[in-house]
Design a protein around this motif. Structure first.
Motif, PDB file in Angstrom:
ATOM      1  N   TYR A 108       3.572  10.376  -7.183  1.00  0.00           N
ATOM      2  CA  TYR A 108       4.481  10.672  -8.284  1.00  0.00           C
ATOM      3  C   TYR A 108       3.700  10.948  -9.572  1.00  0.00           C
ATOM      4  CZ  TYR A 108       8.313  10.254 -11.606  1.00  0.00           C
ATOM      5  OH  TYR A 108       9.216  10.497 -12.609  1.00  0.00           O
ATOM      6  N   ILE A 109       2.734  10.101  -9.878  1.00  0.00           N
ATOM      7  CA  ILE A 109       1.952  10.247 -11.111  1.00  0.00           C
ATOM      8  C   ILE A 109       1.138  11.533 -11.082  1.00  0.00           C
ATOM      9  CG2 ILE A 109       0.029   9.265 -12.442  1.00  0.00           C
ATOM     10  CD1 ILE A 109       1.206   6.481 -11.657  1.00  0.00           C
ATOM     11  N   ASN A 110       0.498  11.824  -9.948  1.00  0.00           N
ATOM     12  CA  ASN A 110      -0.280  13.064  -9.854  1.00  0.00           C
ATOM     13  C   ASN A 110       0.607  14.287 -10.036  1.00  0.00           C
ATOM     14  OD1 ASN A 110      -3.066  12.499  -9.590  1.00  0.00           O
ATOM     15  ND2 ASN A 110      -2.686  11.720  -7.538  1.00  0.00           N
ATOM     16  N   ASP A 111       1.779  14.267  -9.438  1.00  0.00           N
ATOM     17  CA  ASP A 111       2.722  15.370  -9.586  1.00  0.00           C
ATOM     18  C   ASP A 111       3.118  15.517 -11.054  1.00  0.00           C
ATOM     19  OD1 ASP A 111       4.163  17.433  -8.295  1.00  0.00           O
ATOM     20  OD2 ASP A 111       6.016  16.245  -8.453  1.00  0.00           O
ATOM     21  N   TYR A 112       3.363  14.400 -11.704  1.00  0.00           N
ATOM     22  CA  TYR A 112       3.748  14.397 -13.115  1.00  0.00           C
ATOM     23  C   TYR A 112       2.616  14.939 -13.983  1.00  0.00           C
ATOM     24  CZ  TYR A 112       6.558  12.801 -17.043  1.00  0.00           C
ATOM     25  OH  TYR A 112       7.333  12.754 -18.174  1.00  0.00           O
ATOM     26  N   VAL A 113       1.387  14.511 -13.704  1.00  0.00           N
ATOM     27  CA  VAL A 113       0.217  14.977 -14.469  1.00  0.00           C
ATOM     28  C   VAL A 113       0.025  16.476 -14.281  1.00  0.00           C
ATOM     29  CG1 VAL A 113      -2.310  14.832 -14.609  1.00  0.00           C
ATOM     30  CG2 VAL A 113      -0.963  12.760 -14.555  1.00  0.00           C
ATOM     31  N   LEU A 114       0.208  16.967 -13.058  1.00  0.00           N
ATOM     32  CA  LEU A 114       0.059  18.407 -12.816  1.00  0.00           C
ATOM     33  C   LEU A 114       1.083  19.209 -13.617  1.00  0.00           C
ATOM     34  CD1 LEU A 114      -0.680  18.528  -8.985  1.00  0.00           C
ATOM     35  CD2 LEU A 114      -2.242  19.053 -10.864  1.00  0.00           C
ATOM     36  N   ASP A 115       2.315  18.709 -13.707  1.00  0.00           N
ATOM     37  CA  ASP A 115       3.336  19.381 -14.523  1.00  0.00           C
ATOM     38  C   ASP A 115       2.917  19.407 -15.992  1.00  0.00           C
ATOM     39  OD1 ASP A 115       4.964  19.933 -12.359  1.00  0.00           O
ATOM     40  OD2 ASP A 115       6.306  18.228 -12.711  1.00  0.00           O
ATOM     41  N   LEU A 116       2.407  18.285 -16.488  1.00  0.00           N
ATOM     42  CA  LEU A 116       1.948  18.245 -17.881  1.00  0.00           C
ATOM     43  C   LEU A 116       0.785  19.207 -18.096  1.00  0.00           C
ATOM     44  CD1 LEU A 116       2.023  14.406 -18.649  1.00  0.00           C
ATOM     45  CD2 LEU A 116       3.539  16.158 -19.574  1.00  0.00           C
ATOM     46  N   ARG A 117      -0.120  19.264 -17.137  1.00  0.00           N
ATOM     47  CA  ARG A 117      -1.297  20.138 -17.260  1.00  0.00           C
ATOM     48  C   ARG A 117      -0.868  21.601 -17.293  1.00  0.00           C
ATOM     49  NH1 ARG A 117      -5.954  18.281 -13.911  1.00  0.00           N
ATOM     50  NH2 ARG A 117      -6.611  17.303 -15.829  1.00  0.00           N
ATOM     51  N   ARG A 118       0.138  21.950 -16.490  1.00  0.00           N
ATOM     52  CA  ARG A 118       0.637  23.337 -16.499  1.00  0.00           C
ATOM     53  C   ARG A 118       1.219  23.696 -17.856  1.00  0.00           C
ATOM     54  NH1 ARG A 118       3.995  22.335 -11.940  1.00  0.00           N
ATOM     55  NH2 ARG A 118       2.468  21.731 -10.423  1.00  0.00           N
ATOM     56  N   ASN A 119       1.916  22.751 -18.471  1.00  0.00           N
ATOM     57  CA  ASN A 119       2.537  22.994 -19.770  1.00  0.00           C
ATOM     58  C   ASN A 119       1.539  22.938 -20.930  1.00  0.00           C
ATOM     59  OD1 ASN A 119       5.058  23.304 -18.582  1.00  0.00           O
ATOM     60  ND2 ASN A 119       5.531  21.129 -18.755  1.00  0.00           N
ATOM     61  N   SER A 120       0.479  22.173 -20.776  1.00  0.00           N
ATOM     62  CA  SER A 120      -0.527  22.009 -21.841  1.00  0.00           C
ATOM     63  C   SER A 120      -1.924  22.052 -21.239  1.00  0.00           C
ATOM     64  CB  SER A 120      -0.321  20.682 -22.563  1.00  0.00           C
ATOM     65  OG  SER A 120       0.989  20.554 -23.039  1.00  0.00           O
ATOM     66  N   PRO A 121      -2.385  23.229 -20.831  1.00  0.00           N
ATOM     67  CA  PRO A 121      -3.679  23.315 -20.135  1.00  0.00           C
ATOM     68  C   PRO A 121      -4.883  22.958 -21.000  1.00  0.00           C
ATOM     69  CG  PRO A 121      -2.768  25.514 -20.518  1.00  0.00           C
ATOM     70  CD  PRO A 121      -1.748  24.528 -20.975  1.00  0.00           C
ATOM     71  N   SER A 122      -4.732  22.960 -22.325  1.00  0.00           N
ATOM     72  CA  SER A 122      -5.880  22.688 -23.183  1.00  0.00           C
ATOM     73  C   SER A 122      -6.100  21.194 -23.445  1.00  0.00           C
ATOM     74  CB  SER A 122      -5.709  23.418 -24.523  1.00  0.00           C
ATOM     75  OG  SER A 122      -4.554  22.951 -25.188  1.00  0.00           O
ATOM     76  N   LEU A 123      -5.194  20.338 -22.958  1.00  0.00           N
ATOM     77  CA  LEU A 123      -5.357  18.900 -23.191  1.00  0.00           C
ATOM     78  C   LEU A 123      -6.552  18.357 -22.418  1.00  0.00           C
ATOM     79  CD1 LEU A 123      -1.747  17.411 -23.080  1.00  0.00           C
ATOM     80  CD2 LEU A 123      -3.242  17.625 -25.047  1.00  0.00           C
TER      81      LEU A 123
ATOM     82  N   GLU B 230       0.819  -1.208   0.000  1.00  0.00           N
ATOM     83  CA  GLU B 230       0.000   0.000   0.000  1.00  0.00           C
ATOM     84  C   GLU B 230       0.858   1.266   0.000  1.00  0.00           C
ATOM     85  OE1 GLU B 230      -3.515   2.247   2.531  1.00  0.00           O
ATOM     86  OE2 GLU B 230      -2.822   0.278   3.178  1.00  0.00           O
ATOM     87  N   GLU B 231       1.907   1.281   0.783  1.00  0.00           N
ATOM     88  CA  GLU B 231       2.753   2.469   0.860  1.00  0.00           C
ATOM     89  C   GLU B 231       3.402   2.756  -0.503  1.00  0.00           C
ATOM     90  OE1 GLU B 231       6.700   3.899   3.284  1.00  0.00           O
ATOM     91  OE2 GLU B 231       5.278   2.577   4.302  1.00  0.00           O
ATOM     92  N   GLU B 232       3.853   1.710  -1.174  1.00  0.00           N
ATOM     93  CA  GLU B 232       4.458   1.872  -2.492  1.00  0.00           C
ATOM     94  C   GLU B 232       3.426   2.355  -3.510  1.00  0.00           C
ATOM     95  OE1 GLU B 232       7.075  -0.737  -5.677  1.00  0.00           O
ATOM     96  OE2 GLU B 232       6.786  -1.483  -3.651  1.00  0.00           O
ATOM     97  N   LEU B 233       2.194   1.849  -3.418  1.00  0.00           N
ATOM     98  CA  LEU B 233       1.118   2.291  -4.292  1.00  0.00           C
ATOM     99  C   LEU B 233       0.852   3.777  -4.094  1.00  0.00           C
ATOM    100  CD1 LEU B 233      -1.255   1.787  -6.274  1.00  0.00           C
ATOM    101  CD2 LEU B 233      -2.633   1.174  -4.266  1.00  0.00           C
ATOM    102  N   ARG B 234       0.777   4.198  -2.841  1.00  0.00           N
ATOM    103  CA  ARG B 234       0.517   5.618  -2.560  1.00  0.00           C
ATOM    104  C   ARG B 234       1.660   6.506  -3.055  1.00  0.00           C
ATOM    105  NH1 ARG B 234      -4.212   6.196  -0.248  1.00  0.00           N
ATOM    106  NH2 ARG B 234      -5.023   4.589   1.123  1.00  0.00           N
ATOM    107  N   ALA B 235       2.888   6.021  -2.954  1.00  0.00           N
ATOM    108  CA  ALA B 235       4.030   6.780  -3.470  1.00  0.00           C
ATOM    109  C   ALA B 235       3.925   6.910  -4.994  1.00  0.00           C
ATOM    110  CB  ALA B 235       5.339   6.103  -3.080  1.00  0.00           C
ATOM    111  N   ALA B 236       3.500   5.840  -5.659  1.00  0.00           N
ATOM    112  CA  ALA B 236       3.326   5.880  -7.114  1.00  0.00           C
ATOM    113  C   ALA B 236       2.234   6.874  -7.499  1.00  0.00           C
ATOM    114  CB  ALA B 236       2.996   4.487  -7.645  1.00  0.00           C
TER     115      ALA B 236
END
Length: 158
Positions: free
Chosen positions: A94-109, A85-91
């Motif tokens: 990480y993924i949410n942080d990555y998605v937020l970075d992508l959203r900032r760079n491409s808000p229209s996606l 569970e702890e590893e899942l939550r870490a993943a």
């Protein structure tokens, strides 16, 4: 609610049913094995009445826990072993942080395009890491071979 979100939400019950049936199947198999152990132990104790009854020992059941995770604002029920569970939550973090970075760079996606782009970028990172690991391994082998040659040359001089 967008169409993408409703599709994801519609998929949740089906995934839950599949996971629940897998868990129930595993539980049924474990129960069957336990009953076979009891029958086996009972026949052994009946033939050896003078011996004390043996304890029925079986492997501990894997503990699976339902964990609700949210990725890019959509909640998904995930069944995972308790120790993961702890590893899942870490993943998820990480993924949410990555998605937020992508959203900032491409808000229209769209949500779906954003997640597809995230998956492709993460796959590229995984492949890069694999190639880097293979390169380091090859360099290590070359270094060992060179070191062995230097040692061999040093022994021949002495």
């Amino acid at each position: 609610m967008t169409d993408n979100q409703s599709k994801s939400i519609e998929k949740q019950p089906q995934e839950s049913q599949v996971k629940n049936s897998q868990v129930k199947s595993n539980q049924a198999q474990t129960t069957e094995l336990k009953s076979q152990n009891v029958v086996s132990n009972n026949s052994n104790t009946q033939s050896d009445a003078a011996k004390p009854a043996a304890k029925v020992t079986s492997a501990p059941e894997p503990q699976v826990k339902k964990v609700d995770i949210a990725i890019a604002g959509i909640t998904y029920p995930i069944y995972c072993p308790v120790h993961e569970e702890e590893e899942l939550r870490a993943a998820v973090f990480y993924i949410n942080d990555y998605v937020l970075d992508l959203r900032r760079n491409s808000p229209s996606l769209s949500q779906e395009s954003l997640l597809v782009l995230c998956c492709l970028n993460l796959y590229e990172k995984i492949q890069t890491n694999k190639r880097d690991k293979e390169d380091r391994s090859q360099q290590d082998k070359q270094s060992v071979a060179l070191l062995n040659k230097v040692i061999q040359d040093a022994h021949s001089i002495l």
